[in-house]
Write a protein that holds these residues in place. Structure first.
Motif, mmCIF file in Angstrom:
data_model
loop_
_atom_site.group_PDB
_atom_site.id
_atom_site.type_symbol
_atom_site.label_atom_id
_atom_site.label_comp_id
_atom_site.label_asym_id
_atom_site.label_seq_id
_atom_site.Cartn_x
_atom_site.Cartn_y
_atom_site.Cartn_z
ATOM 1 N N HIS A 250 -10.730 -0.713 5.211
ATOM 2 C CA HIS A 250 -9.471 -0.106 5.647
ATOM 3 C C HIS A 250 -8.462 -1.231 5.833
ATOM 4 O O HIS A 250 -8.715 -2.191 6.567
ATOM 5 N N LEU A 251 -7.303 -1.127 5.159
ATOM 6 C CA LEU A 251 -6.302 -2.176 5.157
ATOM 7 C C LEU A 251 -5.019 -1.654 5.789
ATOM 8 O O LEU A 251 -4.553 -0.557 5.433
ATOM 9 N N ALA A 252 -4.435 -2.423 6.703
ATOM 10 C CA ALA A 252 -3.231 -1.985 7.403
ATOM 11 C C ALA A 252 -2.172 -3.077 7.399
ATOM 12 O O ALA A 252 -2.481 -4.256 7.578
ATOM 13 N N LEU A 253 -0.929 -2.644 7.195
ATOM 14 C CA LEU A 253 0.203 -3.559 7.227
ATOM 15 C C LEU A 253 1.452 -2.788 7.614
ATOM 16 O O LEU A 253 1.818 -1.820 6.946
ATOM 17 N N ARG A 254 2.073 -3.196 8.707
ATOM 18 C CA ARG A 254 3.353 -2.659 9.138
ATOM 19 C C ARG A 254 3.407 -1.130 9.149
ATOM 20 O O ARG A 254 4.330 -0.502 8.630
ATOM 21 N N GLY A 255 2.380 -0.520 9.742
ATOM 22 C CA GLY A 255 2.365 0.926 9.895
ATOM 23 C C GLY A 255 1.893 1.696 8.686
ATOM 24 O O GLY A 255 1.790 2.921 8.738
ATOM 25 N N GLN A 256 1.628 1.022 7.583
ATOM 26 C CA GLN A 256 1.082 1.661 6.392
ATOM 27 C C GLN A 256 -0.359 1.200 6.201
ATOM 28 O O GLN A 256 -0.743 0.121 6.658
ATOM 29 N N SER A 257 -1.140 2.032 5.533
ATOM 30 C CA SER A 257 -2.547 1.680 5.360
ATOM 31 C C SER A 257 -3.093 2.284 4.078
ATOM 32 O O SER A 257 -2.509 3.203 3.493
ATOM 33 N N THR A 258 -4.239 1.759 3.676
ATOM 34 C CA THR A 258 -4.985 2.283 2.543
ATOM 35 C C THR A 258 -6.453 2.003 2.790
ATOM 36 O O THR A 258 -6.789 1.158 3.635
ATOM 37 N N ALA A 259 -7.320 2.717 2.113
ATOM 38 C CA ALA A 259 -8.758 2.543 2.345
ATOM 39 C C ALA A 259 -9.519 2.800 1.060
ATOM 40 O O ALA A 259 -9.048 3.509 0.162
ATOM 41 N N VAL A 260 -10.717 2.212 0.984
ATOM 42 C CA VAL A 260 -11.574 2.396 -0.189
ATOM 43 C C VAL A 260 -12.990 2.720 0.272
ATOM 44 O O VAL A 260 -13.378 2.458 1.410
ATOM 45 N N GLY A 261 -13.765 3.285 -0.653
ATOM 46 C CA GLY A 261 -15.174 3.526 -0.390
ATOM 47 C C GLY A 261 -15.415 4.532 0.712
ATOM 48 O O GLY A 261 -14.678 5.512 0.863
ATOM 49 N N ALA A 262 -16.421 4.265 1.513
ATOM 50 C CA ALA A 262 -16.809 5.190 2.572
ATOM 51 C C ALA A 262 -15.745 5.339 3.639
ATOM 52 O O ALA A 262 -15.773 6.299 4.413
ATOM 53 N N MET A 263 -14.782 4.401 3.692
ATOM 54 C CA MET A 263 -13.719 4.474 4.695
ATOM 55 C C MET A 263 -12.476 5.175 4.174
ATOM 56 O O MET A 263 -11.501 5.349 4.910
ATOM 57 N N ALA A 264 -12.468 5.588 2.907
ATOM 58 C CA ALA A 264 -11.346 6.320 2.341
ATOM 59 C C ALA A 264 -11.329 7.748 2.886
ATOM 60 O O ALA A 264 -12.357 8.253 3.358
ATOM 61 N N PRO A 265 -10.183 8.439 2.854
ATOM 62 C CA PRO A 265 -10.135 9.827 3.307
ATOM 63 C C PRO A 265 -11.201 10.674 2.624
ATOM 64 O O PRO A 265 -11.354 10.629 1.401
ATOM 65 N N GLY A 266 -11.964 11.387 3.427
ATOM 66 C CA GLY A 266 -13.047 12.196 2.904
ATOM 67 C C GLY A 266 -14.365 11.466 2.773
ATOM 68 O O GLY A 266 -15.387 12.083 2.496
ATOM 69 N N GLY A 267 -14.351 10.140 2.981
ATOM 70 C CA GLY A 267 -15.571 9.354 2.896
ATOM 71 C C GLY A 267 -16.427 9.514 4.140
ATOM 72 O O GLY A 267 -15.979 10.010 5.171
ATOM 73 N N ALA A 268 -17.673 9.054 4.037
ATOM 74 C CA ALA A 268 -18.617 9.210 5.142
ATOM 75 C C ALA A 268 -18.167 8.462 6.377
ATOM 76 O O ALA A 268 -18.543 8.811 7.495
ATOM 77 N N LEU A 269 -17.341 7.392 6.196
ATOM 78 C CA LEU A 269 -16.872 6.597 7.333
ATOM 79 C C LEU A 269 -15.368 6.653 7.464
ATOM 80 O O LEU A 269 -14.726 5.723 7.936
ATOM 81 N N ALA A 270 -14.786 7.766 7.023
ATOM 82 C CA ALA A 270 -13.330 7.908 7.084
ATOM 83 C C ALA A 270 -12.828 7.738 8.514
ATOM 84 O O ALA A 270 -13.468 8.181 9.475
ATOM 85 N N LEU A 271 -11.698 7.103 8.625
ATOM 86 C CA LEU A 271 -11.113 6.827 9.931
ATOM 87 C C LEU A 271 -10.776 8.118 10.679
ATOM 88 O O LEU A 271 -10.184 9.029 10.109
ATOM 89 N N GLU A 272 -11.191 8.190 11.950
ATOM 90 C CA GLU A 272 -10.808 9.303 12.816
ATOM 91 C C GLU A 272 -9.623 8.827 13.642
ATOM 92 O O GLU A 272 -9.746 7.881 14.428
ATOM 93 N N GLU A 273 -8.478 9.456 13.441
ATOM 94 C CA GLU A 273 -7.274 9.008 14.120
ATOM 95 C C GLU A 273 -7.350 9.284 15.620
ATOM 96 O O GLU A 273 -7.853 10.307 16.054
#
Length: 277
Positions: A250-273
């Protein structure tokens, strides 16, 4: 001499020696034995690593003696030929070493937090949730991931990139530490006038980064520039994911973010806000 004390909650253990600061937790059934084993594994570790520092700060360290030093080199080796030294994995590898000592006492669940780089022991049915920039990520015993690490601008170490934070999950904390460092370095806008840089050796004479320019300040960026910097880091993370080096990032910069793999939206480790994310 190491310092060891229970925190005010009477459950977690704080181990400190010089620059190494660990917070530990183990399940109650074996907590006393686990903490004793952790303290024993930690005692003398700093001196052993200091003895090998010249090699650990090198791109080509040669033979290393201590198991943690060897683990550091194993963790960074897959990321070459890009520049990286074993020091990119030091925090995670130390956490792995101490967590391993607790695991050998029969702990079903335990963790070691070394300044945000976390090594996990997860037996059947166990899980662990970690807070990170923007929310939480939960790892379970069903998956192979036992390490979480975060890197970025403004952290404990200097960064070649501008990411606010890059959080990675991998099989070990040492591997996650190395990957997070490399991905954070890739979140960048070379030559951008809003980015101030200085030779690492001017800020820390003994830095393993030598004369390489590290980020010291970051001015305003346009939204498309933030997107471009994140895309560069995401591309590197995707390559590591394809090679099986990480489970997600999960990558974050100045209020924007992106994610890959299991941490991407819908992934097994997706971020819970979280509510204040």
């Amino acid at each position: 001499m190491i310092q060891s004390r229970l925190l005010p909650d009477g459950v977690r253990l704080h181990l400190n020696h010089g620059p190494i600061d660990l917070i530990l937790w183990a399940d109650e059934a074996v907590r006393g034995a686990a903490y004793a084993a952790a303290a024993m594994a930690f005692d003398g570790l700093l001196e052993d690593l200091v003895a090998e520092l010249p090699a650990l700060r090198s791109e080509t360290p040669g033979p290393l003696c201590h198991p943690v030093a060897q683990a550091m080199e194993r963790a960074v080796a897959p990321f070459r030929p890009a520049f990286v030294t074993p020091m990119a994995a030091v925090a995670g590898a130390v956490a792995d070493h101490v967590a391993g000592a607790m695991a050998r006492t029969g702990a079903r669940k335990a963790w070691v937090n070394n300044g945000g780089d976390i090594a996990l022991v997860l037996g059947p049915g166990q899980g662990f949730s970690a807070a990170m920039l923007g929310g939480t990520v939960t790892l379970t015993a069903a998956g192979p991931w036992r390490g979480i690490a975060t890197s970025g601008r403004g952290g404990r170490s200097h960064s070649l990139g501008i990411a606010d934070a890059v959080t990675v999950v991998a099989r070990t904390a040492g591997e996650a530490d190395a990957a997070a460092t490399m991905i954070a370095n890739a979140v960048n806008l070379p030559g951008h006038p809003a980015i101030r840089r200085a030779p690492a050796c001017d800020l820390a004479p003994d830095s393993d980064l030598g004369t390489r320019l590290v980020v010291t300040d970051l001015g305003p960026l346009a939204p498309d520039e933030i997107d471009r910097a994140l895309a560069a880091g995401r591309a590197r993370a995707q390559r590591y994911l394809a090679r099986g080096l990480i489970g997600g990032a999960h990558l974050a910069l100045r209020g924007q973010s992106t994610a890959v793999g299991a941490m991407a939206p819908g992934g097994a480790l997706a971020l819970e806000e979280t509510e204040d994310a």
